[in-house]
Design a protein around this motif. Sequence first.
Motif, PDB file in Angstrom:
ATOM      1  N   GLY A   1     -67.802 -49.353   7.903  1.00 21.48           N
ATOM      2  CA  GLY A   1     -68.194 -49.986   6.660  1.00 21.48           C
ATOM      3  C   GLY A   1     -67.102 -50.903   6.147  1.00 21.48           C
ATOM      4  N   THR A   2     -67.279 -51.459   4.954  1.00 20.40           N
ATOM      5  CA  THR A   2     -66.283 -52.322   4.313  1.00 20.40           C
ATOM      6  C   THR A   2     -66.025 -51.810   2.901  1.00 20.40           C
ATOM      7  OG1 THR A   2     -67.993 -53.833   3.515  1.00 20.40           O
ATOM      8  CG2 THR A   2     -66.979 -54.357   5.636  1.00 20.40           C
ATOM      9  N   GLY A   3     -64.839 -52.070   2.415  1.00 22.28           N
ATOM     10  CA  GLY A   3     -64.474 -51.638   1.071  1.00 22.28           C
ATOM     11  C   GLY A   3     -63.090 -52.124   0.731  1.00 22.28           C
ATOM     12  N   TYR A   4     -62.506 -51.584  -0.316  1.00 26.24           N
ATOM     13  CA  TYR A   4     -61.163 -51.983  -0.697  1.00 26.24           C
ATOM     14  C   TYR A   4     -60.470 -50.813  -1.381  1.00 26.24           C
ATOM     15  CZ  TYR A   4     -63.099 -52.595  -5.409  1.00 26.24           C
ATOM     16  OH  TYR A   4     -63.704 -52.394  -6.608  1.00 26.24           O
ATOM     17  N   LEU A   5     -59.119 -50.907  -1.381  1.00 27.69           N
ATOM     18  CA  LEU A   5     -58.275 -49.940  -2.066  1.00 27.69           C
ATOM     19  C   LEU A   5     -57.506 -50.662  -3.154  1.00 27.69           C
ATOM     20  CD1 LEU A   5     -56.758 -48.093   1.039  1.00 27.69           C
ATOM     21  CD2 LEU A   5     -58.593 -47.257  -0.434  1.00 27.69           C
ATOM     22  N   LYS A   6     -57.396 -50.050  -4.307  1.00 31.09           N
ATOM     23  CA  LYS A   6     -56.606 -50.622  -5.398  1.00 31.09           C
ATOM     24  C   LYS A   6     -55.342 -49.784  -5.558  1.00 31.09           C
ATOM     25  CE  LYS A   6     -58.636 -51.991  -9.159  1.00 31.09           C
ATOM     26  NZ  LYS A   6     -59.325 -51.936 -10.478  1.00 31.09           N
ATOM     27  N   LEU A   7     -54.179 -50.439  -5.339  1.00 30.30           N
ATOM     28  CA  LEU A   7     -52.884 -49.781  -5.461  1.00 30.30           C
ATOM     29  C   LEU A   7     -52.248 -50.197  -6.779  1.00 30.30           C
ATOM     30  CD1 LEU A   7     -53.515 -49.718  -2.364  1.00 30.30           C
ATOM     31  CD2 LEU A   7     -51.059 -49.826  -1.978  1.00 30.30           C
ATOM     32  N   ILE A   8     -51.903 -49.217  -7.591  1.00 31.52           N
ATOM     33  CA  ILE A   8     -51.284 -49.493  -8.893  1.00 31.52           C
ATOM     34  C   ILE A   8     -49.841 -49.015  -8.836  1.00 31.52           C
ATOM     35  CG2 ILE A   8     -51.398 -49.103 -11.374  1.00 31.52           C
ATOM     36  CD1 ILE A   8     -54.373 -48.440 -11.013  1.00 31.52           C
ATOM     37  N   PHE A   9     -48.892 -49.982  -8.888  1.00 33.13           N
ATOM     38  CA  PHE A   9     -47.468 -49.670  -8.822  1.00 33.13           C
ATOM     39  C   PHE A   9     -46.872 -49.712 -10.228  1.00 33.13           C
ATOM     40  CE2 PHE A   9     -48.458 -51.331  -4.638  1.00 33.13           C
ATOM     41  CZ  PHE A   9     -47.833 -50.414  -3.818  1.00 33.13           C
ATOM     42  N   SER A  10     -45.925 -48.811 -10.484  1.00 32.70           N
ATOM     43  CA  SER A  10     -45.233 -48.795 -11.773  1.00 32.70           C
ATOM     44  C   SER A  10     -43.791 -48.379 -11.546  1.00 32.70           C
ATOM     45  CB  SER A  10     -45.915 -47.824 -12.752  1.00 32.70           C
ATOM     46  OG  SER A  10     -45.919 -46.503 -12.225  1.00 32.70           O
ATOM     47  N   ASP A  11     -42.876 -48.882 -12.405  1.00 38.97           N
ATOM     48  CA  ASP A  11     -41.458 -48.525 -12.280  1.00 38.97           C
ATOM     49  C   ASP A  11     -40.999 -47.796 -13.533  1.00 38.97           C
ATOM     50  OD1 ASP A  11     -41.089 -50.463 -14.225  1.00 38.97           O
ATOM     51  OD2 ASP A  11     -40.310 -51.965 -12.848  1.00 38.97           O
ATOM     52  N   ALA A  12     -39.718 -47.440 -13.526  1.00 44.03           N
ATOM     53  CA  ALA A  12     -39.160 -46.657 -14.627  1.00 44.03           C
ATOM     54  C   ALA A  12     -38.993 -47.476 -15.901  1.00 44.03           C
ATOM     55  CB  ALA A  12     -37.819 -46.069 -14.204  1.00 44.03           C
ATOM     56  N   TYR A  13     -39.146 -48.825 -15.792  1.00 42.82           N
ATOM     57  CA  TYR A  13     -38.953 -49.684 -16.950  1.00 42.82           C
ATOM     58  C   TYR A  13     -40.269 -50.022 -17.642  1.00 42.82           C
ATOM     59  CZ  TYR A  13     -34.649 -50.216 -14.327  1.00 42.82           C
ATOM     60  OH  TYR A  13     -33.497 -49.969 -13.619  1.00 42.82           O
TER      61      TYR A  13
END
Length: 846
Positions: free
Chosen positions: A524-536
């Motif tokens: 199949g087809t699809g997507y992944l959403k990656l949410i990055f965050s830092d200490a600031y």
Amino acid sequence: MRHMKKILTVLLAAVMLICMSVSAVWAEGEEVAQQTTADNMSFDVIFAIDGSGSMKKSDALKLRLTAGRLFTEMTYSNTSRAGFVQFTNIIMDSQGLTDLSTEDSKASFRDRLSGLQDSVKGSWDTDISLGLTQALNLLKEGDSFNGDRNPMIILLSDGNTDLPNGPRTVEESNAELTGTLSEAASLGVPIYSIGLNYDGKLDVDYMQNIANQTGGAFYNITTATDFNKYMTDIFGNVADGDLTGLNPAYIDGRFVTDFVIDNGSVLMANIVILTDKGVSDPQLIDPTGAVVPLDADHGVIVSTDTSDENKVSTYTILKIMYPVQGAWKVSVKGEADDAVQVNLLTTYDISFKLLNSRDPIAGNDINIYGKLVRGDENITDSNLLSGAMAICTIMDNKGNIVGENLPMTYNEEKHVFICKTNLEKSGNYYVTAHLEGKDGSFSKEAAQYQLSIGRAKLTVSGRPDVSMWCNPIKTKASVDISQHVKSESLAELNCSIEDNGNNIVTADYNKDTGMLNITPLRTGTGYLKLIFSDAYGQSAELTVFVTVKSSWIWFIVAFAILAVIVALIAGIMKATKPVLKDSVTVELSLPPMLANLTPSPATLAMPAKKSEVILGKLIQGDTFAQSTLGNPIMQAGLTTLVNKIKLVACKGGTVTVKILPKTPGMIMINNQNVDNAKGISYPMNKGDRIAIQFSTDGNSISTVTLQLGGEGGWDGNPEPYPNPWDNSPSDNPFGNDNFGSPFGGGGVGNFGDPFGGNTGNSGNPFGGAGGSYGSQPGGSNMGGFDGGQPGNNSADDFGTGNMAGNPNDFGNPSQDDFGSANDNAGENNNFDFGGNSSDNGFGGFI
């Protein structure tokens, strides 16, 4: 007196160097304020002076005390201070830091030094640790560590720690010394150790260690010739000035010396004149030729040594403030035989200042600039900058070195030194730098500079597309996040992963490697959403598109490719595989009871384009051969045999006859037994013959004879017959005898002779031994015998031997009109109708 001048020279230079040295000052949150040499002469110095009895011999003129007085003369700043401690195995005398800002205070300090005496009791005991510990205490008591002063200790001694009279042991003293040196180093207090080593008994390692552990320097004074060598080394590593030995000339009662100020950045030129007999009336001439008045108003200060212990002045110092660039001249009156030495000590009104590019960001290229300045003015003097070398060192806010001795490249256009670097993390860093003039003409240490690196913005870029395979084989995929996410440190980022709901993959993010690992679940087809965050508090989203395909397509493609490859290989093998081309002639020879079934030979064409064939199938496939050979083969029990004989084509047009394994019965080839279990292969070339004897009971033997290629007459030979009556062994249409007679001839005929012959396989109904009908052991209607007595070896009118085996009237071992003697009785002569070993019209044999 020469010893006095030698020691005085070294001590003078050492004090001058120390007084001019610059220490780094820490600052928080901003660039450290730069200081000129003049500003930075707010130093605090404590002299630790060895007062043991041995010094009366090593320094009888107390030149170590003169060093203290020289120090006071060299001071320029109004904020400098000095003190001393005199020691043996006890503290003999000491004075805390004394202000040297006025002439009265300087005179008072000089007087205190002049009044010091060596041990009155003549004690030779020395406790160096005691003196250094007290010196460090005096600096602490004088508040020398408030951040804007330059504390230091000068140790003057001729020996090492030696305590035969106590009050403590050498071990106890050394233990205290270890702690004192460690504390001095941590407080940034260099100790300059000067060893008076005239008797060669100085513990050089001991004195050297004191200097090394605190960042100071050690001077081992042994001879006057050490002067230039040590001064050059000292100024190269410690001082911010240049020491030059000058060559005075004695002219008209004066010592005249020329010297050059080679650039306009000199703060102070110190002319130090050392003498044994004393000098007077100093004069100074500037580059214009004018005589310079020797007073402070004209920037010149003159100092001389007038201590009580010296009857004459041992030194004269002319301090010239901000001398102009050019050639100068100095002269003093003196005696011609005096060994006068003149030295020029220059210090510079310059500093090495550090800057950096605007708004440096972690992870980006950063330029650190170093420039030589006088006040706020950039120095562009090529005399100073040409050939100069600069390096810098960077530490983080924990004191860890992150870049050491990084080269700074000189930019001639902008007159700055540039270090290009990259710092991955934000925060405060501290930079120090060292600038060395060409050939060591000067050296400058830049004050520690605070470099503030801003946080890198958390950003994402690009759109990763991942294609994977699933069912029946799964292939995992990885995405290098560092190619799409920019941050101060990927390892410190938090990452959450959201699926679009298709659930075609699973994924996880590895902080240590910075890789996103993806595992397929279904197509199949699809997507992944990656949410990055830092200490600031920064965050950013990265979308990864995923396509999962079925891997069956690869199996199909692989199978198709494999099938094509197999077909190609088969085609190549088939194209190159030998095929059957020639014919084969088959002849049967049956036992006597089946002799009447003996067929004519049959020549069969082998199947075209085939590489092998079973003889039985070849016979079955040929109508004539089947009709001719089929019944005799069956009656003789040869069916199994012919179906176990395989004809295989070989290279070069040859054929291999194979008797397949496990053929039942007794088998011989050309009278040689064959192992039935294993079978046998027999190669044949064109024209070759092979006789295969076969029996199922061991008594009745049938023979299958094969000849490869061509057709013949009775013998199956394909050769032409140009002369049917010649004596060839194979060209007789009626018998294959040795002599080629058409109606007779002896043995070894393969098919016999219709009218006679010996040992023919088929024999002759009318006579001759060895034929099917007239030979032994088979009988004949007309001749031979069926068994019984072999008879006499003679022949009767019609043949040989009768049924009873007795010779007849004509059967004697000679020849008669109608017969021939047998092999054993014949004569070697010829008769009309017979003979032995000769040709006869109607008979004969070998």
